[in-house]
Each structure stands twice: as C-alpha cells, then as structure tokens.
Design an enzyme around this catalytic site. Structure first.
Site, short mmCIF file in Angstrom:
data_model
loop_
_atom_site.label_atom_id
_atom_site.label_comp_id
_atom_site.label_asym_id
_atom_site.label_seq_id
_atom_site.Cartn_x
_atom_site.Cartn_y
_atom_site.Cartn_z
CG ASP A 1 3.36 -15.96 -7.03
OD1 ASP A 1 3.18 -14.80 -6.61
OD2 ASP A 1 3.90 -16.22 -8.12
CD GLU B 1 1.07 -5.80 2.19
OE1 GLU B 1 0.33 -6.41 2.97
OE2 GLU B 1 1.13 -4.55 2.12
CG HIS C 1 -1.38 -7.67 -1.38
ND1 HIS C 1 -2.67 -7.75 -1.83
CD2 HIS C 1 -1.37 -6.66 -0.49
CE1 HIS C 1 -3.42 -6.84 -1.24
NE2 HIS C 1 -2.65 -6.14 -0.41
CG ASP D 1 -0.09 0.08 2.53
OD1 ASP D 1 0.88 -0.70 2.66
OD2 ASP D 1 -0.38 0.93 3.38
#
Ligand SMILES: [Ca+2]
Ligand SMILES: [Ca+2]
Ligand SMILES: [Ca+2]
Ligand SMILES: [Zn+2]
Length: 672
Positions: free
Chosen positions: A538, A547, A492, A174
């Site tokens: 994965d 992530e 991710h 993020d």
C-alpha cells in the site's frame, strides 16, 4: 555504516519480523450473506472459534479451527479455516479464537454487498473528466472542471487539427482516456443492466443524475458512452486509440493539469471494442432513450463497416506509442477477439445474418476460452452474449459447444480455488498486474455459468473471490478504498495524492498482488522467492500493485451487485442445495511424500464416508476411514503403510473419497 547504526537496523529487523508473524483472523470485512457460505481464515493454530454478537458480546456460534492448507503456495501461510456457514442470522459480529485473538467487525445481512456495488460505482463518478465535481456530490473530493480543451491530432494520427473529445472517465491513476479499456469497463455495467435488470443500482447514489428516474448505473455508463462517441472518426467509422498527454503529468489535480492532449491513431481493436459496446448500449438504452440508443447503433454499424474495409489488424501489429509518447500503450497484437465480440453484439442488436455468420465462422478459430476477460482478451464477453442470445436464429449447436467450454473452464476454476488456502481461483502465475481484477473476472464467468447450470460450487467459488478482495487474504485488508476496517490508503492515483485530503478517493479497487514486481517499490520489498499473493504494498509509488483503473472497478461493481441478494430477483433458495458447497477433496499435502501426508476433505451434509488408497492396478492398499460423519472439514493422515502395517513401494497411488452421493479420486505419489 557505524556499529550503532548497524545495531539499530538489526533491532528494527527483529521488530518487523515479529510484527509480520503476528497471528490474525482474516474475514470479509464488509460481511456475509445470511443464507450462504461464511468462511474466515487464520494463520494461527487455534482449536476453536466463536462468533461474537457485537450488540451483547455473547458467543452465538462456535466451531472447530481446521487446518486447510499447510504452507499455502500462494500466501506461504499455514491457513486454517473457520466455517460458520451454519449460522444464518443477521447482525454485527466478530470472530474470537479460543486463545483470544479476534477479527475486525463485520456484518451479516442480505444487502451487505450493496455497499460494495454502490461505492465502486460512485468510484467511477470520481473518475469523471471534463466537468466540475461539485461538493454536493463529491464532498471533500470536489474539484474544478478538468480537460475541457479540445485535443489535437498527433502527427501520426489520421485526424489533423483539433477534435472535441471532452467527457468520459479518467482511465486510472493518470488522466488518459483509452478506448479499449473504456469499452471493457462499460461491458460489466451494461451486462448487469441487460441480464440482471433488477440488480441495477439505485437512483440515489448522490451523483448529479440521481433522482432523474433512471438507474444511476445507466447514467454513469452514459457519461462514458457519450465520450466514446466523440472518439469515432466521422469519415471512416474507425475509432481513435486514445487521448492522452505525451508524458504522464505527475501528481497534480486534474483541473490543474494543462499539458496538451493528443489524439492517437485509429486502431482496429479500439474500433471493434467500440462497435461491440455501442451495439450493447443500443439494447440497454432503447427502453430509456430511443434517440440515444439509435445513435449508438448507427455508430456501431459505422465502426463495423470500417472493420470490413480493413480485414487485417490496424495499425500493423497493433497500436504502439510513437517515439515521443510515454503514456499507456495497452498493447494487443490480436484483434480477432475484439472483432468476434463486435459481431456477437451486433447480431444480438440487429438479428442480421452477416453478424451471425461472422461469429459462427470465427468463434472456433482458436481454443474456445483461454482465460477470463481482460482489456486485451474480450472473447469471453462475446461467448456470454452468444450463449445468452435471444435471437431465434442463434445456432443451437454453437451454443452447446460454448456452454460446454465455459462449464469446463468453471470446473477448472473451482478446482484451482479448492487447492488455495483462501479459496482464490488464481494460479501462481496469475498474480500479475491487476490480479484482483483477474479473480473478479473469473467470478463473472462463474456467476453466468451458475445461472445457466445451477451448479452451486460456481456460486460458492464466485463468492470466495469477492471475499478475497474484501479481506480474506494474507494482507488482512480490503483492496478497496473506504471499505472495511483495513483498506488501502496510499493508492497510485493522482487526485488522491494531490488533493491535500488525508483519505484517498473512496470506492476504488487497487490492482493487487503482482509477483512480476514491475515497479521499484515491489522490487525493494520482495524477490522471486516471495509467495505471489504477498507481492503487494500500500504505497503510492507502487503503480504495479496499488494503482486503480476503471476496468478493475467495473467487475467489482458487477460481482458486488450480483451478490447483493437483498434486492436481487433471484432467490437462491429456489435452487436446490444452493446453501452448501459440494463435496470437496483437496490434493494431499505434501505430495510427493515419504513420511506422512495429509488429505483434507469437506462434507456438505451428514453421510457415510469412506477414504481408501489404491495402487495403479486397482488393488486396495489401505482403508483410511469408514464412518458416518456430519458436515464439516476433515483432515486424515496417511503414513505410507498398507493394511498390514508394511511400508508400500514407491510410486503412484490413488485415493478415493466416497459418500452416498459422490465419488472423487485423486493421485498421490509416495517416495521411499
Ligand atoms: Ca439517475
Ligand atoms: Ca485482443
Ligand atoms: Ca488524498
Ligand atoms: Zn479530466
């Protein structure tokens, strides 16, 4: 569901089972150092293996395939070891089993791990926020300037209105920026710079500061440090916990993400982490840029004054998200370790008695070391700094206590790794969110203690952890994008998902297996009976195993750079015997047993060797082996009978392995 569909599903299941049962040779897909241990693994019951030179397809070395671990608890596999440490030439190779099964190609060279450190450091460049990633440096992963607008104080924050908090690295998949994880990530880069300066990565990494005469690692770290400086409250010296949006923004490119970003409350964990890393930055940068270094030191001292004025944790109970906020919380209800770290780093930077006193008064508040470093538990970083202190007033007695505690810790990690099918120093419960970084954080402590003690098993076990990350694992993959033949492709990571480029952003390490199955994808694939090391997918939706995070990449940079022996100052050849593992004796398997059990051991050099079983009164029950053996792994069976061929009584026994240099004893339980 109709019958046709059912049959089709059944057929698919068979296919899946067959393909997952396929045998494989697990190697470090990046490679091996010529002068050190070289191990590969397989789940296939072969007899022998050859090392094939890829330039001429000739076998240059051969060895036995030795069963190392039946039903390895971590992976669920029967793991066989292929040890080619005896081969010490450089080149490109693959392994071939006697039945024809082959590994992916790999390299043997002194500088094989430079690629790991360089890629992982470049991975941090791709996380940069607040600037344009130019095509000249970022290639197809270039993007426009992101998050250049100021952040606004959340209603719960001490700061009202806007604050310029531009720069730094996006924390993970993020676009949030969090102080504690940032300081933790920086600690690895600055430790490398301070303790192993000639391991600094080059000035040719293809980042905007390449060629400026300063090692690119220090340029990259400074980009994050300069953002961190903006996170300090100019009045109190306290440091704001994070700057994020209220909710995760989804898979958009960073420069297309315009949601308002907020500054959150001052926290004492963030403030203490900040003080620690700024004090360390002062020491590292004073030879490069004394003005910047002084700014870091004043910021550290200002943060310490905040901590002195607030002796209890702030906010009460540790930082928690306000009700309207869903981004990372990084919960930590104990700021004692962060304060201790700040004191250790400030003492090292200033020699001031108050910091030394604080450290000495608190380092034994709880068990000296409870685990590897992590964003929540930074005490190992404080211990290492104090242990390596150059301050003449550092307390010798305290240093001895710390050294002994870290030595005990490392001995225990070696024992854990010796019991694991892939020599991973993780116990079953430690395969939690970010487990790959746990293995590497253990490697870091092992490396420091190898440097302190010269104990070669610490070096070997640290190297095993890197091997695990780079392919010696049940997934037969490196966990780092863009490295090795089989690497993660679906991390991710918002830019990797949103950029329209097929390949993921390179040089980023996935969190790794997570037996606690903290996302729906993991729950779909696995259950409570799945061996812990298998709980990884994965898949871009598996944020709990796939992530990435800057503070996971950072220990990979440290460990990779350390093992880049091609440009290190430490020639391990100067350490006596550093080429070998020490004598190793595994726990018998199965244990308890009632029919027969296997005992595996490894000799480091040719030696007389005896293996004997004793009862608890010290009477010899059975001599299993008395011979002279060469270096290698051996597997001995005990059938539960004494020397006269009678089945022994149920109970506890000891088995003792003795060479001309060492004796190891372990317990064994026999049940009739
Ligand atoms: Ca540079
Ligand atoms: Ca803590
Ligand atoms: Ca992509
Ligand atoms: Zn950004």
């Amino acid at each position: 569901m109709g019958k046709v569909k059912q049959r089709a599903l059944f057929f698919l299941l068979i296919i899946t089972i067959v393909s997952s049962a396929q045998s494989t040779v697990f190697v470090n897909q990046v490679g091996y150092l010529p002068d050190h241990l070289k191990m590969a693994y397989t789940d296939h019951a072969a007899e022998s293996f050859s090392l094939i030179d890829l330039t001429n397809n000739r076998a240059v070395f051969s060895g036995e395939v030795v069963l190392l671990k039946e039903n390895d608890p971590s992976s669920g596999l029967d793991v066989y070891l292929l040890d080619f440490s005896g081969f010490q030439s450089t080149g490109r190779f693959k392994i071939r089993l006697n039945d024809g099964e082959e590994s992916v190609p790999f390299e043997i060279s002194d500088s094989v791990f430079s690629r790991v450190a360089d890629r992982a450091l470049k991975g941090l460049y791709y996380q940069r926020c607040g600037m344009t990633l130019e095509e000249a440096f970022a290639g197809v992963f270039n993007h426009g300037t992101c998050h250049s607008a100021d952040a606004i104080g959340h209603s719960t924050c001490e700061h009202s209105g806007y604050l310029n908090v531009r720069g730094g690295w996006h924390d993970a998949g993020d676009y949030g920026k969090y102080v504690a994880p940032a300081a933790h990530a920086l600690s690895y880069l600055l430790m490398l710079a301070e303790y192993f300066p000639s391991f600094l990565i080059s000035d040719r990494l293809d980042i905007p500061e390449s060629g400026n005469g300063i090692p690119d690692m220090l340029d990259e770290a400074r980009y994050e440090l300069q953002w961190l400086l903006t996170m300090q409250d100019a009045n109190s010296g306290g440091v704001f916990f994070k700057v994020t949006t209220k909710n995760f923004v989804g898979y958009v490119m960073p420069h297309k993400s315009f949601d308002a970003r907020y500054l959150y409350q001052i926290s004492s964990t963030a403030t203490a982490d900040f003080a620690a890393i700024m004090a360390r930055a002062y020491r590292v940068y004073k030879d490069y840029d004394s003005t910047f270094a002084s700014q870091c030191l004043s910021a550290a001292q200002h943060a310490w004054s905040y901590l002195e004025a607030h002796p209890a944790i702030v906010p009460d109970g540790g930082f928690q998200n306000p009700a309207d906020t869903k981004t990372g919380e990084y919960g930590d209800a104990d700021d004692g370790d962060e304060r201790l770290w700040a004191a250790a780093e400030l003492f090292e930077a200033t020699a001031a008695t108050e910091f030394n006193d604080y450290f000495l008064n608190h380092y034994q508040d709880e068990e000296i070391i409870q685990g590897p470093a992590g964003w929540q538990y930074v005490k190992p970083l404080a211990l290492i700094t104090y242990l390596k202190s150059a301050q003449p007033t550092a307390d010798e007695n305290a240093r001895n206590i710390i050294q002994n505690a870290l030595d005990d810790y490392c001995r225990n990690q070696v024992a854990i790794a010796d019991e694991d099918g892939f020599h991973v120093a993780l116990e079953g419960w430690e395969y939690y969110w970010g487990s790959n970084s746990v293995a590497l954080n253990k490697a870091l402590i092992l490396i420091f203690m190898f440097e302190e003690t010269g104990k070669k098993e610490y070096f070997a076990t640290a190297l095993h952890q890197l091997n695990y990350i780079l392919g010696c694992n049940a997934h037969n993959m490196t966990f780092v994008t863009g490295l090795g033949t089989n690497a993660p492709r679906h991390i991710h990571h918002s830019p990797s998902i949103a950029d329209g480029v097929q390949e993921p952003v390179p040089g980023l390490m996935a969190g790794g297996p997570n037996k606690y199955l903290n996302d729906l994808v993991l729950q779909l694939h696995f259950n409570a009976n799945t061996p812990p090391a298998l709980c990884y997918v994965d898949d871009q939706e598996s944020y709990a195993s796939n992530e990435v995070a800057v503070y996971w990449n950072a220990p990979l940079i440290f460990v990779g750079a350390y093992f880049n022996q091609g440009r290190g100052p430490v020639s391990l050849d100067s350490q006596p015997g550093s080429r070998d593992l020490s004598l190793f004796l595994a726990q018998n398997f199965p244990n308890p047993f009632n029919n027969q059990t296997a005992i595996v051991f490894k000799l480091e050099e040719r030696s007389p060797v005896t293996l004997e079983v004793f009862d608890m009164r010290g009477e010899k029950v059975r001599a299993l082996l008395s011979d002279v053996r060469g270096p290698g792994y051996y597997r001995i069976i005990w059938d539960g009978k004494n020397g006269a061929g009678q089945v022994v009584a149920s109970g506890l026994y000891l088995y003792r392995l003795k060479t001309d240099r060492r004796v190891i004893v372990k317990k064994i339980v026999f049940i009739r």
